[in-house]
Design an enzyme around this catalytic site. Structure first.
Site, PDB file in Angstrom:
ATOM      1  N   GLU A 145       1.041  -1.236   0.027  1.00 47.57           N
ATOM      2  CA  GLU A 145      -0.054   0.073  -0.040  1.00 47.57           C
ATOM      3  C   GLU A 145       0.803   1.165   0.006  1.00 47.57           C
ATOM      4  OE1 GLU A 145      -3.503  -0.738   2.310  1.00 47.57           O
ATOM      5  OE2 GLU A 145      -4.308   1.456   1.644  1.00 47.57           O
TER       6      GLU A 145
ATOM      7  N   GLU B 295      -2.492   1.084  13.061  1.00 49.94           N
ATOM      8  CA  GLU B 295      -3.608   1.305  12.333  1.00 49.94           C
ATOM      9  C   GLU B 295      -4.924   1.152  13.225  1.00 49.94           C
ATOM     10  OE1 GLU B 295      -3.846  -1.223   8.849  1.00 49.94           O
ATOM     11  OE2 GLU B 295      -5.137   0.264   7.862  1.00 49.94           O
TER      12      GLU B 295
HETATM   13  C1  RAM Z   1      -6.601   1.758   4.119  1.00 50.11           C
HETATM   14  C2  RAM Z   1      -5.570   2.793   4.429  1.00 50.11           C
HETATM   15  C3  RAM Z   1      -5.694   4.085   5.177  1.00 50.11           C
HETATM   16  C4  RAM Z   1      -7.152   4.427   4.962  1.00 50.11           C
HETATM   17  C5  RAM Z   1      -8.016   3.778   3.941  1.00 50.11           C
HETATM   18  C6  RAM Z   1      -9.248   4.225   3.882  1.00 50.11           C
HETATM   19  O1  RAM Z   1      -6.376   0.974   3.250  1.00 50.11           O
HETATM   20  O2  RAM Z   1      -4.442   2.171   5.002  1.00 50.11           O
HETATM   21  O3  RAM Z   1      -5.393   4.180   6.186  1.00 50.11           O
HETATM   22  O4  RAM Z   1      -7.070   5.885   4.933  1.00 50.11           O
HETATM   23  O5  RAM Z   1      -7.748   2.435   4.129  1.00 50.11           O
END
Ligand code: RAM
Length: 906
Positions: free
Chosen positions: A487, A759
């Site tokens: 990502e 996260e």
């Molecule tokens: C995930 C990303 C990010 C977020 C989006 C919506 O894939 O890591 O943190 O902003 O989703």
């Protein structure tokens, strides 16, 4: 007698010293001696240093020339401002003759203050222009002529010999590429930047770099060599084998300009005479990592002595240079290094190294072995419950190094074209590596560190550490969501949520300025803002509330932190377009259409037996963010003096809020979503009439208490949660959230051993199993947005005018903290708030930079006898006003260092 006169002399020097006014930290466009600017009206900044309290700049004088020796004598002046009666010392624009490509300009400043002191002329600083016009480039774009050159194939190497006929006085290299490049001249690597030319929306904006290569070239035979790699340009990016996003072919644009001692010039360029081949980098990719076969090294390939007999040719291709821009943001460089904390064998029998810190960068290792031996390195952020190496959360990112030894002595390796997010590495190697052979190197954008926060609570200090490391690891030329899995994209929502905290920790002015230009460049015509910038997901992946609002929120935050009006001018059309899109798509003044991520990753209880799950209506959120963006437009239009727009946004703001109340609030003041996020956003963005705010805040505080002092917010509610509680008098509740150690909370990951921000609130669950590998990054800065509240409210240090020209120090002791300190290197100099509470005595040390004014709010001081430096506060000269406000005392004062002391009930 003698000693008395010595004493007098000493006293005289001391008082002289106290009165000296000096200047430090001179910047041009926020940078120290920038090389290769394409800003045609550069702006200067400086800091005043004075031993006297209450110092303000009364006037300044700037002078600029192209000859540094003459300049200091006041000769051959190209432009001088003359004495300007002004207290501006930040971003003062150049107003001399138009600047020209390649020219180096030298400058000096001197100032006078309000105390009758004048500084001497400052040291001489410079800035040097880059190539301002596409026609300044005489180099051709070249591509290798190698068969089968495509994604994941060996990295092409391009080289050529060149001659410099005379003594060289100075030499510059202007260079960029399609893909990443690493450049060598006469066997030496050019510069200390990595991942060049950086990541931008390449087809619209491609950065070139400028290097001073004077010391690398020589009179006579020279050679240049450049390795190219897929990088973001054509390598795998985002998901599903997505590749070749910007093009299929790697290319180089190389222009070396030498000025001889006699003033004549020579220009060496990439052209069809260059040769191409491949070498040791057999595969490299951002997600993949790097495979390097040392047996394929071409010894001395960037030396003029090398014979490139079997090399292929190159193609010169016609590529427009209209998209070329000079680099503006700090380059990516190496920073901290880490030695292994431990080397151990896991239950699965693998040898792993623990560096003790989740970081972004790579591992440097030394090895001995036979030609053909392979060392394989894998990266991981965490170990699983049993202590085994865990990489499921990297998803498709292989994140590996495969190094093949050439044999015959010690070999040292560091990757060239990739980076990794990791705390652990697993190393397989025929000869076991020892700890002294392995080093982890942190790599990130070279932003100046500006802030720090510490307190008496070690867990909070670890949280601050984690926030700062989240910033380091995810500010790698663009603000990324995460640095480890497949990502690593410039997610807009994450960036806006964290942006204000980011301005405290490091100087991010140019970093964001560059990225915001890409945001504007990639914005869809109708105003939609992509989910990620640079946009690699397509135009329809756009316009999610709280994500797209990065277009307005970040320019405003950067403007406010650095008093940089130009960022508002630069982004104005983009900001307007996004808000205009919401206006156009709204129905009955409600922005309630389309896809939204909502309060991403909010707390979902496993045992939602009473239905209290913290789901916040996405359109309620959208209405709040729309109002906020409209408010920002209104503020921006005022700053830029756009009267019509002020009117337009004032009207819209009222409509948006009226519609909000009708749609989302019961007449009793209750919101249709009873979540923390709903109340936080409604209160933070002033959606409710004043009369209903107090009771809404009470509902919010009650909600927190109902969850036993836990938060339930996601990406959008979290940044404002504690701030709203403080604003409405619930700092105690905010503290209970900050200090909460059980899930969900900021300290839960800290207790679980986190060294960066996760996260998800429960990346590692309470039973030590992991959240879904599909989305479980252990280095994601969004929830680190609490840092802002720690600086602003716990230590109480914040700006009350753009750029800290006016600031406030209003500490809010609480949460059993015995002390807290925030330090911030503002554009005017260091500011500090350090408080401690010991045996019922409260002490506040406050540092206020010269050329600023401040307010200090002393908590619980109304009935106390306050002293400053041992003197009754009422007698302190530079305190110009003192008022009681409830239980606090508010002082107005000028620059200097102050220590206030008084008794406080605990
Ligand atoms: C995930 C990303 C990010 C977020 C989006 C919506 O894939 O890591 O943190 O902003 O989703």
């Amino acid at each position: 007698m003698r000693s008395i006169s010595l004493l007098i002399l000493l006293a005289a020097t001391l008082s002289l010293q106290a009165q000296t006014l000096t200047i430090r930290d001179l910047t041009c466009e926020h940078q120290n001696n920038p090389l290769g600017l394409d800003v045609t009206v550069p702006r200067f900044g400086w800091k005043l240093v004075s031993g006297q309290r209450g110092t303000m700049q009364k006037s300044y004088e700037l002078r600029v020339g192209t000859d540094d020796k003459a300049l200091v004598k006041g000769q051959k002046i190209l432009w001088q401002s003359g004495p300007v009666a002004s207290d501006q010392s930040v971003l003062v624009p150049y107003a001399g003759p138009a600047v020209t490509s390649r020219q180096r300009y030298y400058w000096q400043v001197k100032v006078a203050d309000n105390k009758g002191n004048s500084s001497a002329w400052s040291e001489v600083k410079y800035w040097e222009m880059g190539l301002l016009k596409a026609s300044d480039w005489t180099a051709r774009w070249i591509e290798s002529d190698l068969p089968g050159d495509s994604v994941n194939s060996p990295a092409p190497m391009l080289r050529n010999n060149f001659t410099l006929k005379k003594m060289v006085k100075s030499a510059r290299l202007y260079v960029t590429s399609h893909g990443l490049y690493e450049c060598y001249i006469n066997g030496q690597r050019v510069g200390d930047q990595f991942l060049t030319p950086g990541w931008t929306s390449y087809n619209k904006r491609l950065q070139y770099q400028v290097y001073d290569v004077t010391s690398l070239v020589t009179n006579g035979a020279n050679a240049a060599g450049v390795i190219l790699s897929d990088g973001w340009y054509r390598g795998n990016l985002a998901w599903e084998n997505n590749r070749n996003i910007y093009g299929k072919t790697l290319g180089l644009l190389f222009q070396l300009e030498a000025t001889y001692a006699d003033g004549s010039k020579e220009i060496i360029t990439s052209n069809e005479q260059w040769k191409s081949s491949t070498g040791p980098v057999t595969r490299a990719g951002i997600y993949y990592g790097e495979a390097y076969d040392a047996r394929l090294e071409k010894k001395d390939w960037s030396m003029s002595s090398y014979t490139a007999g079997d090399w292929h040719g190159v193609r010169a291709v016609n590529v427009s240079n209209d998209n070329l821009i000079a680099s503006y943001a700090p380059p990516v460089k190496k920073h901290e290094t880490f030695k292994p904390k431990s080397l151990k064998v896991t239950p699965q029998g693998e040898l792993i190294v623990d560096f003790g810190q989740n970081l972004v960068g790579w591992v440097r290792f030394k090895a001995n072995g036979k030609a053909g031996d392979k060392i394989v390195v894998h990266h991981a952020e965490v170990l699983d419950k049993k202590g085994n190496f865990y990489t499921d959360n990297y998803r498709a990112a292989q994140a590996e190094i495969v190094y093949t030894l050439k044999g015959g002595g010690e070999e040292v390796f560091e990757p060239h074209f990739s980076f990794f997010g990791f705390r652990y590495v697993k190393i397989t190697s025929p000869n076991k590596l020892t700890a002294d052979q392995i080093t982890a190197v942190a790599v990130y954008s070279d932003m100046a560190p500006t802030g720090n926060f510490t307190s008496s609570n070690p867990l909070i200090n670890q949280l601050q550490h984690n926030i700062q490391w989240g910033q380091k690891g995810n500010f790698v030329d663009v603000p990324t969501d995460c640095p480890q899995r497949d990502e690593r994209l410039g997610w807009t929502g994450d960036a806006q949520a964290f942006s204000r905290t980011a301005t405290y920790n490091m100087n991010v002015a140019t970093f964001f300025s560059k990225w915001l230009k890409d945001l504007a460049a990639d914005q869809v015509k109708n105003g939609r803002v992509p989910f990620v910038i640079p946009n690699v997901l397509g135009d329809s992946a756009s316009a999610s509330t709280g994500w797209a609002d990065a277009a307005t929120i970040i320019p405003w935050n950067v403007y406010y932190a650095y008093d940089d009006k130009r960022i508002l001018e630069q982004q104005y059309e983009s900001m307007k377009a996004w808000v205009g899109y919401m206006e156009a798509r709204s129905r009955n003044d409600l922005w309630n259409r389309g896809f939204h991520f909502g309060d991403w990753l909010f707390y979902r209880p496993n045992d939602d037996t009473d239905g209290r799950s913290a789901v916040t209506d996405k359109y309620l959120i959208a209405q709040c963010f729309w109002a906020n963006s409209t408010q920002i437009m209104l503020n921006t239009a005022k700053v830029l003096g756009k009267e019509d727009d002020v009117k337009h946004y004032t009207e819209w703001l009222k409509r948006i809020k009226d519609a909000f109340l009708k749609e989302y609030m019961a007449p009793s003041g209750r919101l249709v979503a009873g979540t923390q996020t709903a109340y936080v956003l409604a209160l933070n963005f002033d959606m409710l009439p004043e009369t209903l705010r107090a009771q809404a805040a009470e509902r919010l505080a009650q909600n927190v208490k109902d969850y036993d002092n836990h938060l339930t917010t996601g990406f959008l509610g979290t940044p404002y949660l504690c701030e709203v509680l403080t604003r409405f008098g619930y700092t105690d509740v905010a503290y209970s959230l900050l200090l909460q150690e059980t899930y969900p909370s900021w300290l839960y990951p800290v207790k679980m051993g986190a060294t960066t921000i996760w996260e998800r609130w429960d990346g590692i669950k309470t039973d030590s199993t992991f959240q879904t590998p599909g989305m479980n990054s252990f280095n994601h800065y969004a929830y680190g947005a609490i840092g802002d509240w720690m600086y602003r409210r716990v230590a109480g240090l914040r700006e009350t005018a753009p750029g800290y020209k006016e600031l406030i120090i209003a500490p809010q002791p609480g949460g059993n903290l015995k002390n807290a300190t925030a330090e911030l290197e503002t554009l005017y100099g260091p500011a500090k708030s350090a408080w401690k509470l010991e045996n019922g005595v409260f002490t506040l040390t406050a540092v206020i930079p010269a050329n600023t004014t401040a307010q200090i709010v002393l908590p619980d001081a109304a009935d106390a006898s306050v002293t400053e430096g041992g003197v009754d506060v009422g007698k302190v000269k530079s305190v110009t006003a003192m008022t009681k406000e409830g239980t606090s005392v508010r002082l107005t004062l000028g620059s200097g260092t102050y220590t206030f002391t008084y008794g406080m009930k605990q």
